[in-house]
Design a protein around this motif. Structure first.
Motif, mmCIF file in Angstrom:
data_model
loop_
_atom_site.group_PDB
_atom_site.id
_atom_site.type_symbol
_atom_site.label_atom_id
_atom_site.label_comp_id
_atom_site.label_asym_id
_atom_site.label_seq_id
_atom_site.Cartn_x
_atom_site.Cartn_y
_atom_site.Cartn_z
ATOM 1 N N VAL A 49 40.586 -5.885 26.450
ATOM 2 C CA VAL A 49 39.857 -6.968 27.099
ATOM 3 C C VAL A 49 40.753 -8.198 27.197
ATOM 4 O O VAL A 49 41.413 -8.569 26.235
ATOM 5 C CB VAL A 49 38.578 -7.300 26.300
ATOM 6 N N THR A 50 40.752 -8.823 28.365
ATOM 7 C CA THR A 50 41.513 -10.062 28.537
ATOM 8 C C THR A 50 40.591 -11.273 28.572
ATOM 9 O O THR A 50 40.961 -12.352 28.118
ATOM 10 C CB THR A 50 42.354 -10.010 29.822
ATOM 11 N N GLU A 51 39.377 -11.104 29.117
ATOM 12 C CA GLU A 51 38.392 -12.185 29.148
ATOM 13 C C GLU A 51 37.088 -11.631 28.563
ATOM 14 O O GLU A 51 36.364 -10.901 29.218
ATOM 15 C CB GLU A 51 38.183 -12.688 30.572
ATOM 16 N N PHE A 52 36.806 -11.984 27.338
ATOM 17 C CA PHE A 52 35.659 -11.424 26.623
ATOM 18 C C PHE A 52 34.346 -11.985 27.154
ATOM 19 O O PHE A 52 34.165 -13.198 27.275
ATOM 20 C CB PHE A 52 35.792 -11.716 25.133
ATOM 21 N N ASP A 53 33.424 -11.087 27.449
ATOM 22 C CA ASP A 53 32.070 -11.437 27.879
ATOM 23 C C ASP A 53 31.098 -10.916 26.819
ATOM 24 O O ASP A 53 30.901 -9.706 26.703
ATOM 25 C CB ASP A 53 31.767 -10.802 29.238
ATOM 26 N N PRO A 54 30.487 -11.790 26.017
ATOM 27 C CA PRO A 54 29.620 -11.328 24.923
ATOM 28 C C PRO A 54 28.376 -10.580 25.400
ATOM 29 O O PRO A 54 27.740 -9.877 24.614
ATOM 30 C CB PRO A 54 29.239 -12.625 24.198
ATOM 31 N N ASP A 55 28.020 -10.718 26.679
ATOM 32 C CA ASP A 55 26.824 -10.049 27.193
ATOM 33 C C ASP A 55 27.135 -8.684 27.813
ATOM 34 O O ASP A 55 26.220 -7.961 28.202
ATOM 35 C CB ASP A 55 26.142 -10.926 28.247
ATOM 36 N N ARG A 56 28.404 -8.348 27.896
ATOM 37 C CA ARG A 56 28.788 -7.091 28.542
ATOM 38 C C ARG A 56 28.792 -5.932 27.545
ATOM 39 O O ARG A 56 29.204 -6.089 26.397
ATOM 40 C CB ARG A 56 30.173 -7.224 29.159
ATOM 41 N N ASP A 57 28.324 -4.788 27.990
ATOM 42 C CA ASP A 57 28.407 -3.566 27.192
ATOM 43 C C ASP A 57 29.711 -2.869 27.564
ATOM 44 O O ASP A 57 29.846 -2.345 28.674
ATOM 45 C CB ASP A 57 27.212 -2.659 27.488
ATOM 46 N N TYR A 58 30.661 -2.872 26.637
ATOM 47 C CA TYR A 58 31.966 -2.286 26.906
ATOM 48 C C TYR A 58 32.001 -0.771 26.690
ATOM 49 O O TYR A 58 33.036 -0.147 26.906
ATOM 50 C CB TYR A 58 33.028 -2.979 26.039
ATOM 51 N N PHE A 59 30.876 -0.204 26.265
ATOM 52 C CA PHE A 59 30.819 1.241 26.014
ATOM 53 C C PHE A 59 29.655 1.869 26.774
ATOM 54 O O PHE A 59 28.658 2.283 26.176
ATOM 55 C CB PHE A 59 30.677 1.521 24.520
#
Length: 273
Positions: A49-59
């Motif tokens: 990740v280069t720009e973290f989005d706390p609301d995004r589900d990365y899995f």
């Protein structure tokens, strides 16, 4: 100490089911799902990740564990929690690992996460001191990630070729004792799967973590069923963000096992060994 429930025959059948659902070389689609991390984030969450989005589900692809009783995986958008928990009649205890998507902030280590090792994922390289974890990597299309194996006597030709070419080193096969740390520290795999008789006797696991190695307990032998043992494919897949491939492979294994079970059930003749 209880004896391991799995027999040689059961182990051979399980390996046959797993290998039968893979191919010597990963298909192009498999490589895409578990591609090496880069500086961006793909839809499958297989890159840093280069720009973290706390609301995004990365899995978006998650493990569907339905038969195994010795481990579980929970998903928390940018990290996973892998809990290994053999039943009490097989030694009991719980081992907890936080699998953190690279480039994202570590979660607070509170509650049962207090003191848990944090391993960045997706892993680029892996090692194992027993053949089943290596076979799981092979089924997931990850042979080119194997840098260490228990012994050169691994049965799978593609894995054996990996050792013969010098791409993988021998770390020592042991059910009770530690691996060869001087060799492991030379290749520094991102994750090392260590077979152990019980979590209480997992000295190799503890020592591996104390020297900075990402290590996970491999105790699939606690599973009383072949499908439960097969689902430990998800334990390996979690470190490589390869859940989508694992779900596909396990669906094929379950279908093949069901067909074999039906064929045996329909037979009136049942020879005993």
């Amino acid at each position: 100490m209880r004896a391991r429930p799995s027999t040689t025959v059961a182990w051979v059948v399980l390996v046959g089911l797993m290998v039968g659902c893979g191919s010597p070389e990963p298909a192009p689609d498999d490589r895409a799902v578990v591609a090496s991390p880069s500086t961006d984030v793909s839809a499958e969450g297989d890159r840093c990740v280069t720009e973290f989005d706390p609301d995004r589900d990365y899995f978006p692809a998650k493990a569907d564990v339905r038969h195994a009783r010795g481990f579980s995986i929970s998903y928390h958008k940018h990290y996973k929690v892998l809990r290994t928990h053999p039943p009490q009649d097989q030694g009991g205890g719980t081992d907890v690992i936080v699998l953190l998507q690279c480039g994202t902030p570590a979660p607070p280590l509170r509650g049962d996460l207090a003191g848990a090792p944090v391993v960045e994922i997706p892993a680029r390289t892996g090692a194992a001191n027993e053949d089943l974890s290596l076979t799981r990597m092979r089924v997931l299309g990850l042979v080119d990630r194997v840098v260490g194996m228990g012994s050169a006597g691994v049965f799978d030709p593609s894995l054996r070729a990996r050792w013969s070419s010098g791409a993988a080193v021998e770390i020592g096969a042991s059910f009770h004792g530690p691996p060869r740390f001087e060799v492991l520290l030379e290749v520094m795999p991102d994750v090392t799967f260590l077979s152990t008789a019980s979590l209480a006797r997992a000295e190799g696991l503890r020592r591996a973590r104390s020297v900075g190695l990402g290590a996970a307990a491999s105790v699939s032998w606690v599973e009383p069923t072949l499908l439960g043992q097969a689902e430990w494919l998800h334990q390996v897949a979690a470190f490589f963000n390869a859940e989508e491939v694992a779900n596909e492979r396990l669906a094929a294994i379950e279908a093949r096992y069901g067909a074999l079970e039906s064929a045996v059930g329909a037979s009136g003749r049942r020879p005993l060994v």
